[in-house]
Design an enzyme around this catalytic site. Structure first.
Site, PDB file in Angstrom:
ATOM      1  N   ASP A  92      -7.934  -6.312  -5.874  1.00 24.58           N
ATOM      2  CA  ASP A  92      -7.896  -5.061  -5.112  1.00 24.58           C
ATOM      3  C   ASP A  92      -8.298  -3.919  -6.035  1.00 24.58           C
ATOM      4  OD1 ASP A  92      -7.320  -2.913  -3.417  1.00 24.58           O
ATOM      5  OD2 ASP A  92      -5.174  -2.975  -3.867  1.00 24.58           O
ATOM      6  N   SER A 149       0.834  -1.203   0.000  1.00 25.19           N
ATOM      7  CA  SER A 149       0.000   0.000   0.000  1.00 25.19           C
ATOM      8  C   SER A 149       0.875   1.262   0.000  1.00 25.19           C
ATOM      9  CB  SER A 149      -0.963  -0.039   1.190  1.00 25.19           C
ATOM     10  OG  SER A 149      -1.986   0.911   1.055  1.00 25.19           O
TER      11      SER A 149
END
Length: 379
Positions: A300, A98
């Site tokens: 994602d 991330s």
């Protein structure tokens, strides 16, 4: 992890640590896919204010940023290696996901510069890998919108409106762009954007028998062990006074609960700097000969595989080994392409936290990375 999220809550307790937290948030159980079977693990809460990390100067919390985080992480590692000299000079790798797409290469650059200044550096950096990473502001956002549309999350009208009204290089979005993004959020429905095909965590009192059956059916398609509510268990567990005492944490007894993520840490008014692109650092560290792997869970939608591919394409790296499917057990684990200086990997059926949804595939990924070998072509 990031921005403002705890490596203990996520990386250590949900993904790659030796233990996971049970559903009651009261105890631990062994993680049979822990990465400590392959390497010594050190989880770093970064920047200050995340998790149980703290500062004696409150104003520090209002002056965080990419540069300061990288410098403080370097100082921590130098001091840690001095405190535990038995680990000095061992092969050292950094991994994150991330917003660690900023933290990891920025720290790697700091270590590389530190090493060049000393003849015998104590941090023997060999490489790094990042998962579903923030890489480049413009390409990441364009790739995200493309993912939403190509995975039927938004309508054609919303997609075209975003492309028409949004300038992804601008400091602030226009009102028209904000409106288009708002419409996109409405198009999604109530899903987990970090894992678009798995059930979303629901409070127990809202779960009826029909919902339980549907969630169970969907979950089994991916992995029996997957539980979308793991973050909730961490927030229960790390607020137990006996756990905090065992960790030598929270000696000052803060008047609020420990949380997995701190919105204050990455508040737009407190975060001083966030580089628009990591690509110049990648170029520098590729030239330095570091082993670099970038991997992406393909379910994602927050920092999706298309965003990563758009960003990597700007590096214009020659292909060393063309795209091929790799295997996890007797199933396709994902796809990979090896470039000169960088390996790109997708993990099939994994969202933002890859080891949580596909732990076996994640462990195979780590083994191949540490060995410097390409991923298996067959089972």
């Amino acid at each position: 992890m990031g921005p403002g999220c705890s490596a203990i809550a996520y990386g250590a307790s949900e993904e790659i640590g030796p233990f996971k937290i049970n559903k009651a948030g009261s105890n631990l159980f062994l993680n049979c896919f822990s990465w400590n079977t392959e390497a010594n693990l050190l989880f770093l809460e970064s920047p200050v204010g995340v998790g149980f990390s703290y500062t004696n100067t409150s104003s520090d919390l209002m002056e965080s940023g990419d540069e300061r985080t990288a410098q403080e992480n370097l100082i921590f590692l130098i001091n840690w290696m001095s405190r535990f000299p038995q680990y000095q000079y061992r092969d050292f790798y950094i991994a994150g996901e991330s917003y660690a797409g900023h933290y990891v290469p920025q720290l790697a650059k700091k270590i590389h510069e530190y090493n060049k200044a000393f003849q015998k550096p104590i941090i023997n950096l060999k490489g790094f890998m990042v998962g579903n990473p923030d890489m480049d502001k413009n390409n990441d956002k364009l790739g995200t919108i493309t993912y939403w549309w190509s995975h039927a999350m938004i309508s054609d009208a919303t997609y075209n409106s975003i492309l028409k009204n949004c300038n992804f290089t601008a400091e602030r979005f226009s009102k028209e762009c904000d409106s288009a993004i708002y419409n996109a959020a409405a198009d999604f429905g109530d899903i987990d954007q970090y894992s678009i095909y798995t059930p979303k965590c629901r409070p127990q009192q809202q779960t009826n028998e029909t919902t339980k059956f549907v969630q169970m059916h969907k979950t089994r398609r991916f992995l029996a062990e997957y539980d979308p509510c793991t973050e909730d268990y961490a927030e229960i567990y790390y607020n137990h006074p006996e756990v905090q005492r065992a960790m030598h944490a929270n000696h000052t007894v803060i008047p609020y609960k420990w949380t997995a993520c701190s919105d204050f840490v990455f508040d737009k008014w407190n975060w001083r700097d966030s580089d628009n692109s990591m690509l110049p650092i990648y170029k520098e560290l590729i030239a330095a000969g570091l082993r670099i792997w970038v991997y992406s869970g393909d379910t994602d939608s927050v920092i999706p595989v298309t965003a990563t591919r758009f960003s990597l394409s700007k590096l214009n790296l020659p292909v060393k080994t063309r795209w091929y499917p790799w295997y996890s057990g007797d199933q396709v684990g994902g796809r990979t392409e090896v470039y000169e200086g960088l390996t790109f990997v997708t993990i099939r059926g994994a969202g933002h936290e890859i080891p949580l949804l596909q732990p076996q595939s994640a462990l195979i990924l780590l083994r191949s990375f540490l060995a410097g070998k390409e991923l298996p072509r067959s089972y």
